[in-house]
Design a protein around this motif. Structure first.
Motif, mmCIF file in Angstrom:
data_model
loop_
_atom_site.group_PDB
_atom_site.id
_atom_site.type_symbol
_atom_site.label_atom_id
_atom_site.label_comp_id
_atom_site.label_asym_id
_atom_site.label_seq_id
_atom_site.Cartn_x
_atom_site.Cartn_y
_atom_site.Cartn_z
ATOM 1 N N GLU A 40 8.118 0.146 6.084
ATOM 2 C CA GLU A 40 7.966 0.818 4.779
ATOM 3 C C GLU A 40 6.859 0.153 3.962
ATOM 4 O O GLU A 40 6.071 0.844 3.298
ATOM 5 C CB GLU A 40 9.292 0.778 4.019
ATOM 6 C CG GLU A 40 10.353 1.726 4.582
ATOM 7 C CD GLU A 40 11.654 1.648 3.816
ATOM 8 O OE1 GLU A 40 11.800 0.729 2.982
ATOM 9 O OE2 GLU A 40 12.531 2.492 4.067
ATOM 10 N N LEU A 41 6.807 -1.185 3.992
ATOM 11 C CA LEU A 41 5.746 -1.889 3.262
ATOM 12 C C LEU A 41 4.373 -1.541 3.822
ATOM 13 O O LEU A 41 3.422 -1.279 3.070
ATOM 14 C CB LEU A 41 5.966 -3.401 3.340
ATOM 15 C CG LEU A 41 7.002 -4.003 2.387
ATOM 16 C CD1 LEU A 41 7.202 -5.485 2.688
ATOM 17 C CD2 LEU A 41 6.573 -3.833 0.928
ATOM 18 N N GLU A 42 4.248 -1.551 5.135
ATOM 19 C CA GLU A 42 2.962 -1.251 5.766
ATOM 20 C C GLU A 42 2.543 0.187 5.494
ATOM 21 O O GLU A 42 1.346 0.460 5.265
ATOM 22 C CB GLU A 42 3.038 -1.536 7.262
ATOM 23 C CG GLU A 42 3.158 -3.034 7.562
ATOM 24 C CD GLU A 42 3.241 -3.349 9.048
ATOM 25 O OE1 GLU A 42 2.851 -4.467 9.434
ATOM 26 O OE2 GLU A 42 3.711 -2.468 9.821
ATOM 27 N N ALA A 43 3.512 1.102 5.462
ATOM 28 C CA ALA A 43 3.189 2.490 5.136
ATOM 29 C C ALA A 43 2.726 2.607 3.687
ATOM 30 O O ALA A 43 1.805 3.374 3.369
ATOM 31 C CB ALA A 43 4.409 3.381 5.387
ATOM 32 N N ARG A 44 3.363 1.843 2.835
ATOM 33 C CA ARG A 44 2.997 1.867 1.403
ATOM 34 C C ARG A 44 1.617 1.254 1.180
ATOM 35 O O ARG A 44 0.811 1.770 0.397
ATOM 36 C CB ARG A 44 4.050 1.095 0.602
ATOM 37 C CG ARG A 44 3.773 0.977 -0.885
ATOM 38 C CD ARG A 44 3.924 2.319 -1.579
ATOM 39 N NE ARG A 44 3.785 2.171 -3.008
ATOM 40 C CZ ARG A 44 2.617 2.115 -3.657
ATOM 41 N NH1 ARG A 44 1.478 2.191 -2.958
ATOM 42 N NH2 ARG A 44 2.564 2.013 -4.959
ATOM 43 N N ILE A 45 1.303 0.143 1.917
ATOM 44 C CA ILE A 45 0.022 -0.537 1.753
ATOM 45 C C ILE A 45 -1.081 0.193 2.517
ATOM 46 O O ILE A 45 -2.242 0.250 2.102
ATOM 47 C CB ILE A 45 0.124 -1.999 2.245
ATOM 48 C CG1 ILE A 45 1.157 -2.778 1.406
ATOM 49 C CG2 ILE A 45 -1.229 -2.702 2.204
ATOM 50 C CD1 ILE A 45 0.827 -2.893 -0.050
ATOM 51 N N GLY A 46 -0.718 0.733 3.687
ATOM 52 C CA GLY A 46 -1.704 1.428 4.522
ATOM 53 C C GLY A 46 -2.448 0.496 5.449
ATOM 54 O O GLY A 46 -3.574 0.806 5.875
ATOM 55 N N ALA A 47 -1.822 -0.643 5.768
ATOM 56 C CA ALA A 47 -2.463 -1.606 6.670
ATOM 57 C C ALA A 47 -1.391 -2.513 7.258
ATOM 58 O O ALA A 47 -0.333 -2.717 6.646
ATOM 59 C CB ALA A 47 -3.508 -2.432 5.923
ATOM 60 N N PRO A 48 -1.646 -3.096 8.451
ATOM 61 C CA PRO A 48 -0.672 -4.031 9.028
ATOM 62 C C PRO A 48 -0.544 -5.284 8.160
ATOM 63 O O PRO A 48 -1.535 -5.792 7.629
ATOM 64 C CB PRO A 48 -1.281 -4.364 10.398
ATOM 65 C CG PRO A 48 -2.254 -3.284 10.684
ATOM 66 C CD PRO A 48 -2.792 -2.836 9.364
#
Length: 293
Positions: free
Chosen positions: A41-49
């Protein structure tokens, strides 16, 4: 867009500190799939690994390091805020707003605050100079927690007023006027007076004292600052009627203090809102109760 959850940030920090999804799951008492979901969810929110694997350990990426630095500060601030609130709920700290007259603030309140400082040093009392009616109004508005008010008062819905102190009202007279042992309305009405104005309960009480003897004197000055009134009395500018507040302290030698005949009293009450109150407010009330008469 959804905001980033502190729980997700806490998961990210635990993984980075422990170098393992499994260890983070054990420390946070969460299921492994939940840990993976938080990161996804965090990576989807940030848009990066945010995390990568190196030599069998999970390591933050450069972007992950940037987010981790912010996350640690946010989590520390959140923990500090919760700790401050917890201490306030427990009565270890807190702010209590109190309204009172200048006389009560100068001569009565310091004694209560001294007891409070010893027993509950984390409580901050913010004092405002207010008339009794203003204190009751602020209590109804919710911008005041305790009011020291002159009695009688009609509390009104949502408020309680309980008797607190009963202090004698005395005549304060220039010493060179050579006042009698007990001052009467007849003697005082013939002299220059410095009195509280009609907005105060003290003015109404003293006015009734004069009127009962058939006198209706006009004061030379109306002033609601008792220490300033005493200074004017000491300068010989007039006499006054004021309550004896607290212990009898050192009096200006230029001022003679005399009891009244008939006697007169100023009654004070403690006003607060009905219902459950914060512990800090309760502790301030306990300190005030020690001065009850």
């Amino acid at each position: 867009m959804r905001e980033i959850s502190l729980d997700r940030l806490r998961t990210l920090v635990a993984i980075a500190d422990l170098g393992s999804f499994a260890e983070a799951a054990r420390q946070l008492n969460l299921a492994a799939p939940t840990i993976s979901l938080h990161v996804a969810e965090l990576e989807a929110r940030i848009g990066a690994p945010l995390l990568g694997r190196a030599r069998g350990q999970v390591r933050p990426t450069a972007i992950g390091e940037t987010l981790l630095a912010r996350a640690r500060r946010l989590l520390a601030d959140a923990d500090l805020a919760l700790d401050e609130v917890r201490r306030q709920v427990e009565g270890l700290t807190g702010r209590v707003r109190l309204g009172a007259s200048t006389g009560a603030i100068a001569h009565l309140l310091p004694q209560a605050l001294e007891h409070l400082r010893v027993d509950h040093p984390g409580i901050d009392v913010q004092v405002q100079v207010l008339t009794s009616q203003a204190s009751l109004g602020r209590l109804r508005e919710g911008t005041l927690d305790i009011g020291l008010v002159a009695l009688p008062q009609v509390a009104g819905k949502g408020l309680t007023v309980t008797p607190w102190r009963r202090d004698p009202i005395l005549a304060y007279v220039p010493a060179d006027w050579q006042p009698p042992a007990k001052v009467t309305p007849a003697w005082l009405a013939q002299r220059s007076l410095i009195l509280n104005d009609s907005s105060t309960q003290l003015s109404r009480v003293t006015g009734e004292w004069f009127a009962a003897a058939g006198f209706y004197p006009e004061p030379r000055i109306e002033l609601n600052y008792n220490d300033a009134i005493k200074s004017l009395v000491g300068a010989g500018y007039g006499a006054t009627l004021l309550p004896q507040e607290g212990e009898a302290g050192e009096l200006d030698r230029r001022i003679a203090r005399r009891p009244l005949r008939p006697g007169l009293w100023r009654q004070l009450g403690i006003a607060c809102r009905e219902g459950q109150m914060e512990r800090a407010t309760g502790y301030v009330l306990q300190a005030l109760e020690r001065l009850r008469q």
